[in-house]
Design an enzyme around this catalytic site. Sequence first.
Site, mmCIF file in Angstrom:
data_model
loop_
_atom_site.group_PDB
_atom_site.id
_atom_site.type_symbol
_atom_site.label_atom_id
_atom_site.label_comp_id
_atom_site.label_asym_id
_atom_site.label_seq_id
_atom_site.Cartn_x
_atom_site.Cartn_y
_atom_site.Cartn_z
ATOM 1 N N SER A 147 0.929 -4.079 9.350
ATOM 2 C CA SER A 147 0.844 -4.340 10.799
ATOM 3 C C SER A 147 1.571 -5.641 11.080
ATOM 4 O O SER A 147 1.718 -6.487 10.187
ATOM 5 C CB SER A 147 -0.630 -4.471 11.184
ATOM 6 O OG SER A 147 -0.761 -4.975 12.484
ATOM 7 N N TYR A 160 -9.166 -8.432 9.467
ATOM 8 C CA TYR A 160 -8.201 -7.318 9.515
ATOM 9 C C TYR A 160 -6.789 -7.845 9.272
ATOM 10 O O TYR A 160 -6.025 -7.309 8.465
ATOM 11 C CB TYR A 160 -8.280 -6.632 10.878
ATOM 12 C CG TYR A 160 -7.163 -5.639 11.146
ATOM 13 C CD1 TYR A 160 -7.167 -4.389 10.544
ATOM 14 C CD2 TYR A 160 -6.113 -5.960 12.008
ATOM 15 C CE1 TYR A 160 -6.143 -3.480 10.795
ATOM 16 C CE2 TYR A 160 -5.101 -5.062 12.264
ATOM 17 C CZ TYR A 160 -5.105 -3.817 11.657
ATOM 18 O OH TYR A 160 -4.095 -2.918 11.902
HETATM 19 N N1 LIG Z 1 -2.977 1.352 16.555
HETATM 20 C C1 LIG Z 1 -2.398 0.172 16.412
HETATM 21 O O1 LIG Z 1 -2.206 -0.568 17.407
HETATM 22 C C2 LIG Z 1 -1.907 -0.281 15.059
HETATM 23 C C3 LIG Z 1 -1.075 -1.403 15.000
HETATM 24 C C4 LIG Z 1 -0.610 -1.833 13.772
HETATM 25 C C5 LIG Z 1 -0.964 -1.169 12.613
HETATM 26 N N2 LIG Z 1 -1.779 -0.094 12.698
HETATM 27 C C6 LIG Z 1 -2.149 0.569 11.437
HETATM 28 O O2 LIG Z 1 -1.732 1.916 11.486
HETATM 29 C C7 LIG Z 1 -2.559 2.688 10.612
HETATM 30 C C8 LIG Z 1 -3.006 3.950 11.346
HETATM 31 O O3 LIG Z 1 -3.850 3.556 12.406
HETATM 32 P P1 LIG Z 1 -3.951 4.351 13.787
HETATM 33 O O4 LIG Z 1 -3.593 3.413 14.850
HETATM 34 O O5 LIG Z 1 -3.262 5.653 13.669
HETATM 35 O O6 LIG Z 1 -5.547 4.523 13.855
HETATM 36 P P2 LIG Z 1 -6.486 5.801 14.004
HETATM 37 O O7 LIG Z 1 -5.973 6.732 15.030
HETATM 38 O O8 LIG Z 1 -7.852 5.243 14.160
HETATM 39 O O9 LIG Z 1 -6.349 6.502 12.570
HETATM 40 C C9 LIG Z 1 -6.905 5.933 11.421
HETATM 41 C C10 LIG Z 1 -6.882 6.982 10.328
HETATM 42 O O10 LIG Z 1 -7.444 6.417 9.137
HETATM 43 C C11 LIG Z 1 -8.408 7.333 8.623
HETATM 44 N N3 LIG Z 1 -9.468 6.630 7.913
HETATM 45 C C12 LIG Z 1 -10.175 5.554 8.328
HETATM 46 N N4 LIG Z 1 -11.120 5.248 7.425
HETATM 47 C C13 LIG Z 1 -11.014 6.155 6.422
HETATM 48 C C14 LIG Z 1 -11.715 6.379 5.213
HETATM 49 N N5 LIG Z 1 -12.736 5.597 4.825
HETATM 50 N N6 LIG Z 1 -11.334 7.408 4.431
HETATM 51 C C15 LIG Z 1 -10.327 8.225 4.798
HETATM 52 N N7 LIG Z 1 -9.608 8.058 5.914
HETATM 53 C C16 LIG Z 1 -9.962 7.041 6.725
HETATM 54 C C17 LIG Z 1 -8.969 8.026 9.867
HETATM 55 O O11 LIG Z 1 -9.498 9.298 9.509
HETATM 56 P P3 LIG Z 1 -11.048 9.707 9.507
HETATM 57 O O12 LIG Z 1 -11.753 8.862 10.511
HETATM 58 O O13 LIG Z 1 -11.009 11.169 9.834
HETATM 59 O O14 LIG Z 1 -11.486 9.457 8.116
HETATM 60 C C18 LIG Z 1 -7.709 8.210 10.695
HETATM 61 O O15 LIG Z 1 -7.033 9.380 10.311
HETATM 62 C C19 LIG Z 1 -3.704 1.771 10.198
HETATM 63 O O16 LIG Z 1 -3.474 1.277 8.903
HETATM 64 C C20 LIG Z 1 -3.640 0.637 11.205
HETATM 65 O O17 LIG Z 1 -4.157 -0.565 10.682
HETATM 66 C C21 LIG Z 1 -2.256 0.384 13.887
#
Ligand SMILES: NC(=O)c1ccc[n+]([C@@H]2O[C@H](COP(=O)([O-])OP(=O)(O)OC[C@H]3O[C@@H](n4cnc5c(N)ncnc54)[C@H](OP(=O)(O)O)[C@@H]3O)[C@@H](O)[C@H]2O)c1
Length: 286
Positions: A147, A160
């Site tokens: 990130s 985080y």
């Molecule tokens: N959204 C943002 O603004 C942003 C910005 C920078 C970086 N990121 C990074 O991008 C990545 C994806 O995030 P996103 O924004 O797409 O969030 P999201 O929509 O909340 O998706 C998170 C994913 O991680 C999975 N996950 C969480 N805990 C888990 C566990 N214990 N075991 C297995 N799977 C797990 C969730 O699946 P289940 O709940 O079904 O397990 C879900 O598929 C993350 O690493 C996040 O830190 C996001």
Amino acid sequence: MDKHRRTEHQWALVTGASSGLGRELARQLACDYGIQPLLVARREERLWELKRELEAACGVRSEVLTTDLREEEQLDEVFRRAVAVGNVSTLVLNAGVTYFGLHQQMDYRQFRHMMATNVNSIVRLTQLFLPHLTAQSDRTRILIVSSLAGLLPIPYQTAYSASKAFLCNFGLGLRHELRGTNVSVTVFAPGGIETELLHKSGLAARFGGSVFNHRADQCARSALRALWHNKGLHVPGVFNNAVLIAARLLPRTWMTSIIGHIYADALRELSRPFAQPTADSIHMMR
Ligand SMILES: NC(=O)c1ccc[n+]([C@@H]2O[C@H](COP(=O)([O-])OP(=O)(O)OC[C@H]3O[C@@H](n4cnc5c(N)ncnc54)[C@H](OP(=O)(O)O)[C@@H]3O)[C@@H](O)[C@H]2O)c1
């Protein structure tokens, strides 16, 4: 036919495929690159839905590996089941959770769960899969989703942000160790993306719908392009890169203070008091 469609016998492990960026990465790997995704997350029904969608829309096989990445034995099981399915040539290590609030109010179990998901699972999965990746004659790839928060300290997402900084250093160090092999490592460091993560953490109240946020599909496209071009570190978007340049020019403490004020305002804007447990934190504590 897409130029990458030589890959129909290859598989990609995609963690966090049930939502947001991970779901889009799986979709694009299947539909644009012809790579068969192994879909990893906890919410099984969503993974089956995506599998059906990909098979109908793109004619690409996929498999569901329902897993809680916080559990070490389940990581061993993912590895065992994945390599039994076929040649895994791409690892997309995307799953992650966040916390928004005062560090001192974060339940310690929540911290452990965040580290187990964001950090430990990536360290362990790369160790498990590396012998499998290096044994292949073709190029193999690892995408580590960090990130912008891994490149700048973000107060009120303090732990985080530190977990994502680990991933930046880990990914770039690993990339160096693997130079001269067939394995490339790309660290992807996006800014805001419109996904569930913003809503689950409460960040959406201030940052949701911002013009600076990316859509998950745009972000996935940018990440996969960087991975295929073997970039070491990729930050998508003009705004995010401008923030990074400002961060390099200003003293680190000043930049932290500017970001801290923006995030403190965001916390105040939430109708809840500082850092009550979010829906996700309750889910993680179960
Ligand atoms: N959204 C943002 O603004 C942003 C910005 C920078 C970086 N990121 C990074 O991008 C990545 C994806 O995030 P996103 O924004 O797409 O969030 P999201 O929509 O909340 O998706 C998170 C994913 O991680 C999975 N996950 C969480 N805990 C888990 C566990 N214990 N075991 C297995 N799977 C797990 C969730 O699946 P289940 O709940 O079904 O397990 C879900 O598929 C993350 O690493 C996040 O830190 C996001």
